[in-house]
Each structure stands twice: as C-alpha cells, then as structure tokens.
Design an enzyme around this catalytic site. Structure first.
Site, mmCIF file in Angstrom:
data_model
loop_
_atom_site.group_PDB
_atom_site.id
_atom_site.type_symbol
_atom_site.label_atom_id
_atom_site.label_comp_id
_atom_site.label_asym_id
_atom_site.label_seq_id
_atom_site.Cartn_x
_atom_site.Cartn_y
_atom_site.Cartn_z
ATOM 1 N N ASN A 163 0.908 14.612 -19.783
ATOM 2 C CA ASN A 163 1.192 13.202 -19.063
ATOM 3 C C ASN A 163 2.049 12.374 -20.095
ATOM 4 O O ASN A 163 2.222 11.056 -19.956
ATOM 5 C CB ASN A 163 0.103 12.488 -18.655
ATOM 6 C CG ASN A 163 -0.443 13.267 -17.218
ATOM 7 O OD1 ASN A 163 0.323 13.781 -16.682
ATOM 8 N ND2 ASN A 163 -1.663 13.050 -16.699
ATOM 9 N N GLY A 222 8.590 19.704 -13.172
ATOM 10 C CA GLY A 222 7.009 19.815 -13.362
ATOM 11 C C GLY A 222 6.102 19.925 -12.162
ATOM 12 O O GLY A 222 6.778 19.402 -11.314
ATOM 13 N N GLU A 223 5.056 20.078 -12.256
ATOM 14 C CA GLU A 223 4.267 19.920 -11.118
ATOM 15 C C GLU A 223 2.878 19.793 -11.770
ATOM 16 O O GLU A 223 2.254 20.204 -12.797
ATOM 17 C CB GLU A 223 4.210 21.269 -10.427
ATOM 18 C CG GLU A 223 3.311 21.384 -9.123
ATOM 19 C CD GLU A 223 3.440 22.593 -8.441
ATOM 20 O OE1 GLU A 223 4.433 23.565 -8.995
ATOM 21 O OE2 GLU A 223 2.659 22.845 -7.287
ATOM 22 N N ASP A 281 -6.403 9.802 -17.608
ATOM 23 C CA ASP A 281 -5.768 11.150 -17.478
ATOM 24 C C ASP A 281 -4.991 11.212 -18.584
ATOM 25 O O ASP A 281 -3.594 11.572 -18.354
ATOM 26 C CB ASP A 281 -5.065 11.327 -16.209
ATOM 27 C CG ASP A 281 -4.831 12.668 -15.560
ATOM 28 O OD1 ASP A 281 -5.575 13.585 -16.378
ATOM 29 O OD2 ASP A 281 -3.891 13.078 -14.776
ATOM 30 N N SER A 341 -1.486 17.937 -10.369
ATOM 31 C CA SER A 341 -2.206 18.334 -9.038
ATOM 32 C C SER A 341 -1.626 17.365 -8.054
ATOM 33 O O SER A 341 -1.759 17.484 -6.629
ATOM 34 C CB SER A 341 -3.476 17.555 -9.202
ATOM 35 O OG SER A 341 -4.001 18.054 -10.702
ATOM 36 N N PHE A 342 -0.770 16.183 -8.046
ATOM 37 C CA PHE A 342 -0.619 15.331 -6.894
ATOM 38 C C PHE A 342 0.939 15.413 -6.639
ATOM 39 O O PHE A 342 1.236 15.059 -5.426
ATOM 40 C CB PHE A 342 -0.859 13.970 -7.280
ATOM 41 C CG PHE A 342 -2.327 13.686 -7.661
ATOM 42 C CD1 PHE A 342 -3.187 13.517 -6.437
ATOM 43 C CD2 PHE A 342 -2.817 13.564 -8.888
ATOM 44 C CE1 PHE A 342 -4.321 13.141 -6.743
ATOM 45 C CE2 PHE A 342 -4.037 13.374 -9.148
ATOM 46 C CZ PHE A 342 -5.055 13.157 -7.814
ATOM 47 N N GLY A 343 1.704 15.900 -7.597
ATOM 48 C CA GLY A 343 3.293 16.051 -6.937
ATOM 49 C C GLY A 343 3.698 17.014 -7.704
ATOM 50 O O GLY A 343 3.583 17.437 -8.826
ATOM 51 N N VAL A 367 7.816 17.311 -9.524
ATOM 52 C CA VAL A 367 8.818 16.369 -9.863
ATOM 53 C C VAL A 367 10.247 16.998 -10.225
ATOM 54 O O VAL A 367 10.251 18.173 -10.556
ATOM 55 C CB VAL A 367 8.418 15.777 -11.481
ATOM 56 C CG1 VAL A 367 9.253 14.785 -11.911
ATOM 57 C CG2 VAL A 367 7.219 15.274 -11.366
#
Ligand SMILES: Nc1ncnc2c1ncn2[C@@H]1O[C@H](COP(=O)(O)OP(=O)(O)OP(=O)(O)O)[C@@H](O)[C@H]1O
Ligand SMILES: [Mg+2]
Length: 540
Positions: free
Chosen positions: A239, A119-120, A234, A122-124, A126
């Site tokens: 998440n 997955g992806e 969040d 905003s920050f990273g 995976v």
C-alpha cells in the site's frame, strides 16, 4: 434525498479477520467474484453532472442514486471544488448533450483506454489507463465487489473521502475523481511507478540510506493522518507506492481508514495480518497500531525478510523478539528505531512526532529543507533576473522617450500625427487592390544624419524607384540608421532627387505589408519618426 434501495445484500461478518496474504489466491480474506471488465447489464450509461448545488454529506455527492446504470460523480470536496462533482463527457461521444444513450459502454470504457493491470487487492483491481480526452496516463481502481447494500456502499465511498482529504499531501497519492456505475466504484488517481513490495522484490537489497528516506516519507504521511485523529490500519509495502520521480514514497489505499474516536466501534476492520499490531486481536485500534505496522514493514524492507501471517514467528515478532540473522544486517541506529516501533505495549511505542524528531531523521529533514531553499532561491533568482531584464528594457525605452521629448522641445523632432492607418484584408483580385488597400501616410526621415540632406523612406528600402514602394519586399529595418541601398548611386543622387521635389508621401500596403505584423514592424522602427534632422546642403 431519496436513496435507492439496492437488493438486500448477502452480508458476511468479515470483521477482525486475519489476512493471510494480500492480493493472491491464497488469501483467506473474503474475496468477491472477479470483476469481468465490461458488464453485460446493457442499457444506457449517462454522466450526471452534480455541479454547483452539490452538498457533501456522509454518502458523498451522488444525488439521485436511482439508477446504477448512470455514472454518478462521487465527491466530498464540496462547492469549492466544482470540478470534482462533475464527470467529464466522453471525448468519443459527439452527440446531443441532452441525450443519455451512450450505447452499452460504461463511462470508464468511454473515457479511458485500458492499458495494463497494475495490481489487485482485496477490494479492487487497479488498471493503468490512458485518458482519451487528454492522452495522459492514470491509474483507475475498480471495486471488485458489487455494492451489497447502502452500508457497504457507504463504506466504499469513505475511501473516496480519505483519498480526497490527503490528495494534496506530498507523500499521499494524488486523487483525481471518483464515480459509481453499475454498483461499482471507480477511482481515478495518479499513476505511480510501482509499490514498495514490487520494488523490494526487484531490488532485494535496499541501501540503508534509502530505507531512512522511505521511513521519513511514510512518517510524514502517517503524521498527517494521525494529526487528524485518523488511523490507516492497512500500512504495508503493498500500500505504499513510488511516485513518478522514482523517489518519493506515497501512502495509498485508504479503504480501512477510521476515526480514532470510533476506533473500537464496529466500523473498524483489521488489515493484513502480517503487519497487524498484537492489540488489534483484542479489538484495540489506535495510532500506535499504525506505528507497529510501519515498523514491521521497515523490518521487511531493510532485512528482506518474509513476514509470517501466523504461527510461532508471528507471535515472537509481537513479543519484541526479532530474528538475529535478519536484524544483524542493519545498523544499530535503524535496529533501535524498528524495535521501538514494534514494542508489544502500544503505549511504549513512539508517536510519529517522536520518530520524526530522531536525530538522523531531523538531519535528513534539514538537508531536504536546505535543498528546497536552494532550489527556491535559484528559481526566484531566475525569475528576478527576467524581471530586471524587462525593467532594463523599459528604462531603455524610457530614456529614448526622454530624448525625443527633449528633441521635441528643442524643435528638432515633431511627433507623428495621431491618425493611424486602418487595416483591411488584402483584396483577392489585383483590380480591386488599389481601391481597397489603405494607405499609410508618413513622411519618413532617418534619425542619423548621413549626408547633408533629409533622410527618406527610400533609404530604408531596396529598389530603384522609391515611388513604387508598394512593390518592395518587407524592409529589413534593423536600426534607425539608413543604409545606402542605392547601390552604385551616389548619395548626391538621393539628395538631388529630394531637391527635385520627389517626395514619398504614401506607402501602399501591398500584400507583404498588409498584415499586422508588418505594421508592427513599422510602428516599432524608426519609421514612426517623421523628420528628425534636416541639415543644410553641403557639397561633399
Ligand atoms: N495509483 C497507482 N499506481 C500504480 N499502481 C497502483 C496504484 N494504486 C494501486 N496500485 C497497485 O494496485 C494494488 C492494489 O491497490 P489497492 O491497495 O488500492 O487495492 P485494495 O483492494 O484496496 O488492496 P488491499 O487488499 O490492500 O485492501 C497496489 O498494491 C498497487 O500495486
Ligand atoms: Mg492495498
């Protein structure tokens, strides 16, 4: 501690911004350049071990941040978790420990095999990876954006702190370790099956009972954060991850977690606009904002409804008006809970504690508790059964010991002399065998009288000549009753042999007997006993 000064960042004020859609190209959130995987910065990569003397300060334990090419372990766990501050050496690199030249491969590439992208955000990004050292599967999140400065780096490292803090909670992701290299953050964590978002897309219609269980799991996770005065900010389906058991829901992505006391300060960043509580627009960050996000996420999950990121429906949902065609699909009980969580006034929303005391959730918790009790009981029953069995065996040997003690008192039994045979490895050449092999000396008498004679070792062994015991195979001693292996020969023969004065004083340790296992066999069998019954000769 001298801190490395990174090049001045290109700072953007991305605070209080709505997120259109997470993890796809339409997101209007600031998106950093895509991570290219292997970095071309070259040079060397080293693993720095910060064990022991590491002190957890606000920037983690990354000491001597003087080269971004060096992989530094990041941990806030302190000295009680020394492993967390240490990066394991790459299993591929067999070299001098003092050397730091690992070629141009990053610590990540040296230690992990990248299998798939999970997955992806905003920050990273995976990735599913295989640890080269233990062969196990993990997830590694790699920050997409290079550290733009100390402040930015400190914010990213805060996520490590939170992951570590909640790693032990059943409904939070289990965290393994983190490190930084080439101005990026790497976080290794347990691999989960999928996110709730993926689960919803796959199943579409989720049974209501399952929705209640998911709500219970997430309320527990949220309670543990709120109890520490932290807010997640969040909460969304993306998440929340489903654990390996395909059942437990785990809260992930602690990148925006803040302390309630600092909630209205500059540090707070809003999450995805689809899940955002209305008061966040006024810069009010509170625990109730998380409750709203969880409520609207449950609405999405239970009604399979696509949440708007802005527009009239966005405002309606925040005024407490839920579209009938969707909400009618679920029970009144669940409707009421979701509506209460989505109250426009944050003060009117229930807390996690209030929600957890809902009768339905209470019942579920009690059921789970009794299930846990039953499984614990059956586990302890199995354990105690093993213990009792062990004890019974001990009692048996205790009873035997008492019996022999009694027999010894009655002079019917004389214990074997304490001298133990010394064991030397079997000689390689047969010529040196006789000299090297130790001799076990014992006179052996069976414990059960079969004939009116002494019982000797030959009774336990097969073969014709009891003087050549060293040529015998390992004796099959099952119990202490000597069997008559002198096939075709009468017992009288044996007694005659004994009366002729043929004794078996020694047993040479031939190769089958020269190992410890064979000796143990002797020790535990009736071969230990010397002479138990010597009965008068009585002609049959
Ligand atoms: N441990 C894991 N196991 C399996 N998949 C994972 C794991 N961690 C993350 N993912 C997947 O990767 C995605 C992105 O991860 P994460 O939410 O941590 O990144 P992010 O950049 O912080 O996201 P956001 O945009 O929400 O801030 C998740 O939505 C999930 O699908
Ligand atoms: Mg995320």
């Amino acid at each position: 501690m001298e801190m490395h000064r990174l090049p001045l960042p290109e700072l953007r004020d991305d605070k209080h911004r709505h997120k259109q859609c997470n993890g796809n190209e339409n997101s209007n959130r600031f998106r950093p350049p895509k991570y290219k995987g292997r970095l071309s910065q070259g040079g060397y990569v080293a693993v720095e071990n910060n064990n022991g003397a590491n002190n957890s300060q606000s920037l983690g334990s990354c000491s001597a941040h003087n080269s971004s090419n060096i992989a530094h372990a990041i941990s806030f766990r302190g000295v009680e978790f020394p492993d967390a501050n240490t990066l394991p050496a790459s299993p591929n690199v067999q070299q001098d420990a003092s050397s730091t030249d690992f070629g141009d491969q990053s610590h990540f590439e040296l230690c992990f095999e990248r299998l798939a992208k999970l997955g992806e955000g905003s920050f990273g990004e995976v990735f599913q990876v295989r640890d080269r050292s233990d062969g196990r599967l993990y997830a590694v999140k790699i920050s997409k954006q290079l550290f733009r400065g100390e402040q930015y780096r400190a914010e990213r490292l805060e996520e490590v702190r939170r992951y570590e803090e909640f790693s032990g909670h059943e409904n939070c992701i289990r965290f393994i370790r983190a490190w930084e290299q080439y101005d990026r953050l790497y976080m290794q964590m347990e691999l989960c099956r999928e996110s709730l978002e993926q689960y919803l897309l796959r199943c579409q219609q989720i049974p209501e009972e399952r929705i209640w269980h998911i709500l219970l799991d997430l309320l527990r996770a949220l309670k543990s954060l709120h109890d520490r005065n932290l807010i997640h900010l969040d909460i969304k389906l993306d998440n929340v991850l489903i654990g390996e058991d395909d059942e437990t829901c785990k809260l992930a992505d602690f990148g925006l977690v803040i302390d309630v006391d600092r909630a209205n300060s500059q540090h707070a960043t809003e999450g995805d606009s689809r899940y955002m509580a209305p008061e966040i627009l006024q810069g009010q960050f509170s625990k109730a904002a998380d409750v709203f996000s969880l409520g609207i996420a449950m609405l999405e999950l239970a009604c399979y409804m696509e949440l708007p990121s802005n527009g009239p429906l966005w405002h309606e949902l925040r005024r407490g008006i839920l579209p009938e065609e969707f909400i009618d699909k679920i029970s009144q009980e669940l409707q009421l809970v979701i509506k209460s969580m989505m109250m426009p006034d944050p003060a009117a929303r229930p807390t996690t504690d209030t929600l957890l005391s809902h009768p339905k959730l209470q019942r579920m918790q009690e059921n789970q508790k009794s299930l846990i009790t039953v499984s614990n009981l059956s586990r302890s029953f199995r354990k105690s059964r093993r213990v009792v069995y062990g004890k019974v065996c001990n009692w048996k040997s205790f009873a035997y010991r008492c019996l022999f003690y009694l027999l010894e008192i009655l002079h019917l039994y004389k214990p074997i002399s304490p001298s133990q045979p010394t064991i030397t490895p079997a000689p390689s050449s047969p010529t040196t065998f006789l000299a090297a092999v130790p001799r076990v000396e014992f006179q052996l008498v069976g414990s059960t009288p079969i004939t009116n004679r002494d019982c000797y070792a030959s009774d336990f062994l097969t073969g014709d000549d009891e003087l050549e015991l060293s040529k015998q195979e390992t004796p099959h001693v099952i119990n202490s009753t000597p069997l008559n292996h002198n096939q075709g020969k009468s017992r009288l023969d044996s007694s005659r042999r004994s009366s002729l004065g043929k004794t078996i004083p020694t047993l040479e340790l031939d190769s089958p007997y020269s190992n410890v296992a064979s000796l143990k066999l002797f020790e535990t069998s009736s071969f230990r006993r010397k002479k138990l019954f010597v009965l008068d000769y009585d002609d049959e």
